[in-house]
Motif scaffolding. Structure first.
Motif, PDB file in Angstrom:
ATOM      1  N   ILE A 338     -10.591  -6.646  -2.088  1.00 21.90           N
ATOM      2  CA  ILE A 338     -10.049  -5.615  -1.208  1.00 21.90           C
ATOM      3  C   ILE A 338     -10.738  -5.731   0.147  1.00 21.90           C
ATOM      4  O   ILE A 338     -11.944  -5.496   0.268  1.00 21.90           O
ATOM      5  N   ALA A 339      -9.986  -6.125   1.162  1.00 21.10           N
ATOM      6  CA  ALA A 339     -10.522  -6.335   2.509  1.00 21.10           C
ATOM      7  C   ALA A 339     -10.232  -5.105   3.353  1.00 21.10           C
ATOM      8  O   ALA A 339      -9.063  -4.800   3.634  1.00 21.10           O
ATOM      9  N   CYS A 340     -11.284  -4.402   3.764  1.00 18.66           N
ATOM     10  CA  CYS A 340     -11.129  -3.147   4.502  1.00 18.66           C
ATOM     11  C   CYS A 340     -11.639  -3.320   5.930  1.00 18.66           C
ATOM     12  O   CYS A 340     -12.828  -3.586   6.144  1.00 18.66           O
ATOM     13  N   GLY A 341     -10.749  -3.190   6.894  1.00 15.78           N
ATOM     14  CA  GLY A 341     -11.153  -3.329   8.285  1.00 15.78           C
ATOM     15  C   GLY A 341     -11.575  -4.732   8.654  1.00 15.78           C
ATOM     16  O   GLY A 341     -12.378  -4.933   9.565  1.00 15.78           O
ATOM     17  N   ILE A 342     -11.044  -5.723   7.954  1.00 17.56           N
ATOM     18  CA  ILE A 342     -11.341  -7.140   8.216  1.00 17.56           C
ATOM     19  C   ILE A 342     -10.096  -7.777   8.814  1.00 17.56           C
ATOM     20  O   ILE A 342      -9.037  -7.794   8.180  1.00 17.56           O
ATOM     21  N   SER A 343     -10.216  -8.313  10.025  1.00 18.94           N
ATOM     22  CA  SER A 343      -9.038  -8.867  10.704  1.00 18.94           C
ATOM     23  C   SER A 343      -8.548 -10.140  10.045  1.00 18.94           C
ATOM     24  O   SER A 343      -7.349 -10.399   9.989  1.00 18.94           O
ATOM     25  N   ALA A 360      -5.267  -6.002   1.480  1.00 18.60           N
ATOM     26  CA  ALA A 360      -5.771  -5.848   2.841  1.00 18.60           C
ATOM     27  C   ALA A 360      -5.425  -4.472   3.381  1.00 18.60           C
ATOM     28  O   ALA A 360      -4.287  -4.012   3.252  1.00 18.60           O
ATOM     29  N   ILE A 361      -6.421  -3.823   3.976  1.00 16.31           N
ATOM     30  CA  ILE A 361      -6.227  -2.515   4.615  1.00 16.31           C
ATOM     31  C   ILE A 361      -6.681  -2.652   6.063  1.00 16.31           C
ATOM     32  O   ILE A 361      -7.850  -2.914   6.337  1.00 16.31           O
ATOM     33  N   ASN A 362      -5.743  -2.469   7.002  1.00 17.11           N
ATOM     34  CA  ASN A 362      -6.072  -2.657   8.410  1.00 17.11           C
ATOM     35  C   ASN A 362      -5.070  -1.896   9.272  1.00 17.11           C
ATOM     36  O   ASN A 362      -3.879  -1.836   8.951  1.00 17.11           O
ATOM     37  N   LYS A 363      -5.544  -1.316  10.372  1.00 20.11           N
ATOM     38  CA  LYS A 363      -4.654  -0.564  11.268  1.00 20.11           C
ATOM     39  C   LYS A 363      -3.752  -1.477  12.083  1.00 20.11           C
ATOM     40  O   LYS A 363      -2.709  -1.053  12.573  1.00 20.11           O
ATOM     41  N   ASN A 364      -4.172  -2.742  12.248  1.00 16.07           N
ATOM     42  CA  ASN A 364      -3.409  -3.689  13.051  1.00 16.07           C
ATOM     43  C   ASN A 364      -2.409  -4.448  12.182  1.00 16.07           C
ATOM     44  O   ASN A 364      -2.811  -5.281  11.357  1.00 16.07           O
ATOM     45  N   PRO A 365      -1.115  -4.206  12.341  1.00 20.54           N
ATOM     46  CA  PRO A 365      -0.125  -4.902  11.497  1.00 20.54           C
ATOM     47  C   PRO A 365      -0.067  -6.404  11.747  1.00 20.54           C
ATOM     48  O   PRO A 365       0.487  -7.153  10.946  1.00 20.54           O
ATOM     49  N   GLU A 366      -0.639  -6.857  12.874  1.00 22.23           N
ATOM     50  CA  GLU A 366      -0.635  -8.285  13.203  1.00 22.23           C
ATOM     51  C   GLU A 366      -1.906  -8.997  12.747  1.00 22.23           C
ATOM     52  O   GLU A 366      -2.091 -10.174  13.051  1.00 22.23           O
TER      53      GLU A 366
END
Length: 398
Positions: A338-343, A360-366
């Protein structure tokens, strides 16, 4: 190629000492001696009035390469920890079995500091022969006796390929063995193959920051040596009925200059090793600070896993280096990552992309991490993770 002092010709005049720009010439028993700091600049060759300093282009007689066809077989160094075989040894045996079958040669293993039960386990994993030194003093790793023992086995039995794990142990003593044998060594490999039509090992590893995959050959020397990253090779071929030979060898009589006094274990947040964990919850720069790992720690604990981190989080001082995943950290292969806040920098992904399931959990969809994720959640991890924790606690009745 080597530069050595003929001690019978040396008069101890010390003329050569001042000629060395690297301070690699020292006096020993009133004779000049060139140590391991020599850079082969050849500045000393012309200054000796007795002609005692000479250049040797061939390897020393006891390790001279000779005919490369004399080398047959694949040898795996089986690392053990506190008497228990490390999982990377089983991975190497599976990879070694594939190479040995392609070359139609036997597969052997070298095991130091463990007992016959551990050696028998290596046979079940594919070894035809196990060279075992069960001396209790070798249970704790020490560079000098390990290098001496493995070099002795290679010189006597002449395997054409020798493999070890790219662990702290393998990275420490394997280069010593390669230097002693004048053999080529490729470090941190992620794949091993045999070149078509030859007996050359193709050692494949990331290069230039992980931007390319380099294929490295050592066609002119034997054995061909490589260290392999843990968790990049799949284990296979375990057979409880498999038979093999265990050959006991003695500990070298040569006295070691060092002694292991104590082993201090890493004071990590969890007792579960990153490379042994089935669930890893990793945090990156997107956590925003060290407190973010407390949230991830609760999730990892509920899932029976451990904490991982990107290099960015480690460089910020938010978590210890022992948790770093990636090219400059550890290569892992858990069931769930589980990658949290990892680009998703390529250097990080090369260390975890073989995980069975990547979330993957990230605010950036790209974010590049979504390109290799099985499941992606676009959102604020400080909203997503607490919801996940609440759901898991509810299912567990906590």
């Amino acid at each position: 190629m080597q530069i050595k002092v003929d001690r019978e010709l040396c008069t101890g005049c010390q003329t050569c000492v001042s000629s060395c720009p690297y301070d690699s010439i020292v006096m020993s028993e009133d004779k000049a001696l060139i140590n391991e700091y020599c850079q082969l600049c050849r500045a000393c060759l012309s200054v000796c009035p007795e002609g005692a300093i000479k250049e040797y282009k061939d390897s020393p007689a006891e390790i001279k390469q000779g005919d490369l066809t004399d080398y047959k077989g694949v040898l795996v160094f089986a690392e053990q920890r506190e008497g228990h075989i490390a999982h990377v040894a089983f991975e190497l045996l599976s990879a070694g079995r594939t190479l040995a079958d392609k070359l139609s040669v036997p597969l052997s293993a070298a095991l130091f500091g463990a007992g016959e039960l551990a050696a028998a386990e290596l046979i079940k994993w594919g070894a035809d022969t196990v060279y075992l030194c069960d001396d209790a003093s070798l249970t704790r790793f020490n560079d000098e006796p390990y290098s001496e023992l493995l070099s002795k086995i290679i010189i006597e039995h002449r395997p054409e390929i020798v493999l070890a794990g790219a662990t702290a142990v393998g990275r420490s003593f394997f280069p010593r063995v390669a230097a002693r044998l004048h053999a080529g060594l490729t470090a941190d490999c992620t794949s091993l193959e045999i070149e078509k039509g030859t007996r050359n090992l193709l050692a494949i590893r990331p290069a230039f920051g992980g931007n390319i995959m380099a294929t490295i050959l050592c066609p002119d020397t034997r054995p061909q040596m490589a260290t392999v990253r843990p968790k990049v090779m799949k284990t296979s071929g375990y057979d409880t009925n498999r038979k093999g030979e265990i050959i006991k060898i003695d500990k070298p009589q040569k006295a070691s200059r060092t002694k292991v006094v104590d082993v201090v274990k890493d004071d990590s947040l969890f007792n579960i090793s990153l490379q042994d964990a089935e669930v890893i919850v990793s945090g990156g720069r997107g956590l925003g600070g060290a407190k973010g790992f407390e949230v991830l720690r609760e999730l990892a604990g509920l899932l029976g896993g451990t904490l991982g981190a990107s290099r960015a989080a480690v460089d910020e001082g938010w978590i210890q280096y022992g948790h770093q995943v990636g090219q400059t950290g550890k290569t892992v292969c858990p069931k769930i990552y589980i990658a949290c806040g990892i680009s998703g920098a390529v250097q990080h992904m090369v260390g975890m992309q073989s995980s069975d399931i990547i979330v993957a959990i990230n605010k950036n969809p790209e974010a590049p991490i979504f390109n290799i994720a099985n499941y992606g959640i676009v959102g604020d991890l400080y909203e997503v993770i607490p919801l996940a924790i609440k759901k898991i606690k509810g299912d567990k009745g906590i």
